[in-house]
Design an enzyme around this catalytic site. Sequence first.
Site, PDB file in Angstrom:
ATOM      1  N   ASP A   1      -7.762  -1.227  -0.542  1.00 42.17           N
ATOM      2  CA  ASP A   1      -6.331  -1.131  -0.206  1.00 42.17           C
ATOM      3  C   ASP A   1      -5.880   0.317  -0.408  1.00 42.17           C
ATOM      4  O   ASP A   1      -6.157   0.925  -1.450  1.00 42.17           O
ATOM      5  CB  ASP A   1      -5.536  -2.065  -1.128  1.00 42.17           C
ATOM      6  CG  ASP A   1      -4.056  -2.051  -0.808  1.00 42.17           C
ATOM      7  OD1 ASP A   1      -3.635  -2.815   0.067  1.00 42.17           O
ATOM      8  OD2 ASP A   1      -3.321  -1.254  -1.434  1.00 42.17           O
TER       9      ASP A   1
ATOM     10  N   GLU B   1      -5.345  -2.423   4.561  1.00 39.00           N
ATOM     11  CA  GLU B   1      -6.403  -2.972   3.710  1.00 39.00           C
ATOM     12  C   GLU B   1      -7.474  -3.675   4.513  1.00 39.00           C
ATOM     13  O   GLU B   1      -7.219  -4.152   5.624  1.00 39.00           O
ATOM     14  CB  GLU B   1      -5.828  -3.888   2.626  1.00 39.00           C
ATOM     15  CG  GLU B   1      -5.088  -5.080   3.144  1.00 39.00           C
ATOM     16  CD  GLU B   1      -4.194  -5.688   2.059  1.00 39.00           C
ATOM     17  OE1 GLU B   1      -4.595  -6.697   1.499  1.00 39.00           O
ATOM     18  OE2 GLU B   1      -3.099  -5.143   1.809  1.00 39.00           O
TER      19      GLU B   1
HETATM   20  N1  DCP Z   1       5.086  -2.193   3.952  1.00 37.84           N
HETATM   21  C1  DCP Z   1       6.305  -2.452   4.540  1.00 37.84           C
HETATM   22  N2  DCP Z   1       7.122  -3.434   4.057  1.00 37.84           N
HETATM   23  C2  DCP Z   1       6.725  -4.176   3.000  1.00 37.84           C
HETATM   24  C3  DCP Z   1       5.481  -3.960   2.417  1.00 37.84           C
HETATM   25  C4  DCP Z   1       4.674  -2.928   2.912  1.00 37.84           C
HETATM   26  O1  DCP Z   1       6.668  -1.787   5.512  1.00 37.84           O
HETATM   27  N3  DCP Z   1       7.523  -5.121   2.525  1.00 37.84           N
HETATM   28  C5  DCP Z   1       4.253  -1.085   4.458  1.00 37.84           C
HETATM   29  C6  DCP Z   1       4.489   0.175   3.659  1.00 37.84           C
HETATM   30  C7  DCP Z   1       3.309   0.292   2.755  1.00 37.84           C
HETATM   31  C8  DCP Z   1       2.224  -0.397   3.547  1.00 37.84           C
HETATM   32  O2  DCP Z   1       2.869  -1.407   4.305  1.00 37.84           O
HETATM   33  O3  DCP Z   1       2.971   1.655   2.478  1.00 37.84           O
HETATM   34  C9  DCP Z   1       1.171  -1.025   2.673  1.00 37.84           C
HETATM   35  O4  DCP Z   1       1.780  -1.952   1.791  1.00 37.84           O
HETATM   36  P1  DCP Z   1       1.238  -2.224   0.354  1.00 37.84           P
HETATM   37  O5  DCP Z   1       1.827  -3.477  -0.128  1.00 37.84           O
HETATM   38  O6  DCP Z   1      -0.244  -2.104   0.340  1.00 37.84           O
HETATM   39  O7  DCP Z   1       1.885  -1.083  -0.567  1.00 37.84           O
HETATM   40  P2  DCP Z   1       1.572   0.456  -0.657  1.00 37.84           P
HETATM   41  O8  DCP Z   1       0.314   0.821   0.051  1.00 37.84           O
HETATM   42  O9  DCP Z   1       2.777   1.223  -0.259  1.00 37.84           O
HETATM   43  O10 DCP Z   1       1.402   0.663  -2.225  1.00 37.84           O
HETATM   44  P3  DCP Z   1       0.177   0.232  -3.141  1.00 37.84           P
HETATM   45  O11 DCP Z   1      -0.414   1.522  -3.633  1.00 37.84           O
HETATM   46  O12 DCP Z   1       0.799  -0.526  -4.258  1.00 37.84           O
HETATM   47  O13 DCP Z   1      -0.767  -0.575  -2.351  1.00 37.84           O
HETATM   48 CA    CA Z   2      -1.786  -3.527   1.243  1.00 41.06          CA
HETATM   49 CA    CA Z   3      -1.583  -0.407  -0.260  1.00 37.88          CA
END
Ligand code: DCP
Ligand code: CA
Ligand code: CA
Length: 628
Positions: free
Chosen positions: A18, A121
């Site tokens: 991820d 991911e």
């Molecule tokens: N995303 C989004 N709305 C959400 C959740 C996620 O638009 N409710 C988008 C933005 C994130 C991407 O999807 O950057 C990936 O989501 P993740 O849940 O994997 O979170 P992140 O990658 O941002 O953070 P982490 O390091 O915790 O995985």
């Molecule tokens: Ca993710």
């Molecule tokens: Ca992520």
Amino acid sequence: MPVARPESQDPRVIAHVDMDCFYVQVEQRRNPDLRGVPTAVVQYNSWKGGGLIAVGYEARNFGVKRSMRGDEAKRVCPDIQLVQVPVARGKADLNLYRSAGSEVVAILSTKGKCERASIDEVYLDLTDAAKSMLLESPPAMLDSIPEEALKSHVLGLSSGENKGEDDVRKWLCQPDADYQDKLLACGTIIVAELRVRVLQETKFTCSAGIAHNKMLAKLASPMHKPAQQTVVPATSVPDLLASLPVKKMKQLGGKLGTSLQDDLGVNTVGDLLKFSEQKLQDLYGTNTGTWLWKIARGINGDEVEDRLLPKSHGCGKTFPGPMALKTTSSVKQWLNQLCEELSERIQSDLDQNKRIAQTLTLHARAFKEDELDPLKKFPSKSCPLRYGTSKIQEDAMHLFESGLSDFLNSKNLGWGITSLAVGASKIVDIPNGTTSILKYLTEKRTSCNPSDCSDALPGEPDHATSLISQKDADTKSYKECKVPFESEVEENPKTKASRESASDSKGLFDRDANVKGTILRYFSGGCSSNQRSTSEVETNQLEEEEEEKISSSTANITSSHPNLNLNQNKNALSENWIYNIEEIDPSVVDELPLEIQREIRGWIHPSKRINTAKRGSTIAHYFSPARK
Ligand code: DCP
Ligand code: CA
Ligand code: CA
């Protein structure tokens, strides 16, 4: 609905990778000034500073969370840099992030079967790569073990936490480990090397979980973030699950998890060990009961699918607070924008990957001035998908009208829409070559007859399952494709003639050397007659025939069936257009507006209360009503 698949006896090595704060990393790569600075990516609208959708780790240190809006994040962390997602057609344009995700997938997919599980991911099945490594160059024989592998967190090592690189080195090289752990050690090194390559080639960091099944790998990947990896040896599983709150499990985040807590006093996944499989089946039904029994033991037989492309496409927009849409014309205007984007994406999927989407779905969130029924949700609706922007727009509007009519119980009430999304799913590969495309379209149209569709008559909740699945698409005949209205309404004579002459027209297509261009033009939506030049007359005839064949999949029932008035159509739509949640791609859910994500996740984690019905009563009792 969770289904327990038997876990193979053969040891496997599965990784879940991820990306860390993904959209933030993409923005930091675009603008290196943002590196090391507290940063978040916000949604395009300016209401209360926009909703945060990705938060960088520097900003998280200040307490900034994804649930905040921009204004709140600024209060918590005044120096935070808020980057707006790119905008196209008045809404978020995620193409930048999608293609950044593809860059990563291209690297990660080089070592084994790779399943793109969301925009950022993947799951990897590294069993074969690990077996080869164990045979050819096991960790103990390596001149040096990669630094990144030595930084792994191995659960259960040195009483629960990692003591350091020396312990990890010993674990990776232990001569008396069982075969499963030896393979896991090889997997640990392979994943570390892949993550280093991802960083070198894309400048993105990612985190990973490495275990012997998908469930455990997914649980492990967020345990040490950012830019680290966690390994789950089989012996560490009982301790891991004993301390894992049920709500942290992907499928237990919703009502099933709440029921386990409230009704059974189960707080951690390990607490489920107290219950026999029979007892869990009595309470939650056969499938869910067995699934719960297995996850309590860390057993999960799900295979990594070989899939680098998304299972579906979706795009949506929110209209929070005062921006709610209150007229059909404003809804139509926005739906047109969303459908235009969707149409472009399925068109490029067709052009690049030779894949066709078969189902169009509309989701919305809404409120209404009806105090008697304040909790009613706007029902999601779906129908067969017709290619061409204007057709998608037209069908989406019909779906909206049908949903609105249900939502309002046909009463004349004030209403407002706070989010809208359209999706294209049931995507199947089409065989290469022009004749195959034509064969696909022709058979799709002609071989559906009412008797084939008898298991999907109105009101049956699993109608959508009668559509061919993506996996089966290559092997099954297209005969099973569902045309829900053919058994119920009189067929448009023009459509009928076209259908009956389909084999003739196939011959006609075969004679036309230029037909591929024609068909693709049909798909590109440039087929409305008023847009055509006179020099295209000959091909237009073919296009119209093809158009008839597809439109006969009944989405445009209003125009195809002049005998039906609009109200009848609406009733027919609401009875028949049922959406199958299995078709929803989690990666698409992440891309939809938050309100819609919540609702859809509610379906994916279906409402499960303790079953008080007697065993043996209908299985429908175990589940929430069909999700329309
Ligand atoms: N995303 C989004 N709305 C959400 C959740 C996620 O638009 N409710 C988008 C933005 C994130 C991407 O999807 O950057 C990936 O989501 P993740 O849940 O994997 O979170 P992140 O990658 O941002 O953070 P982490 O390091 O915790 O995985
Ligand atoms: Ca993710
Ligand atoms: Ca992520």
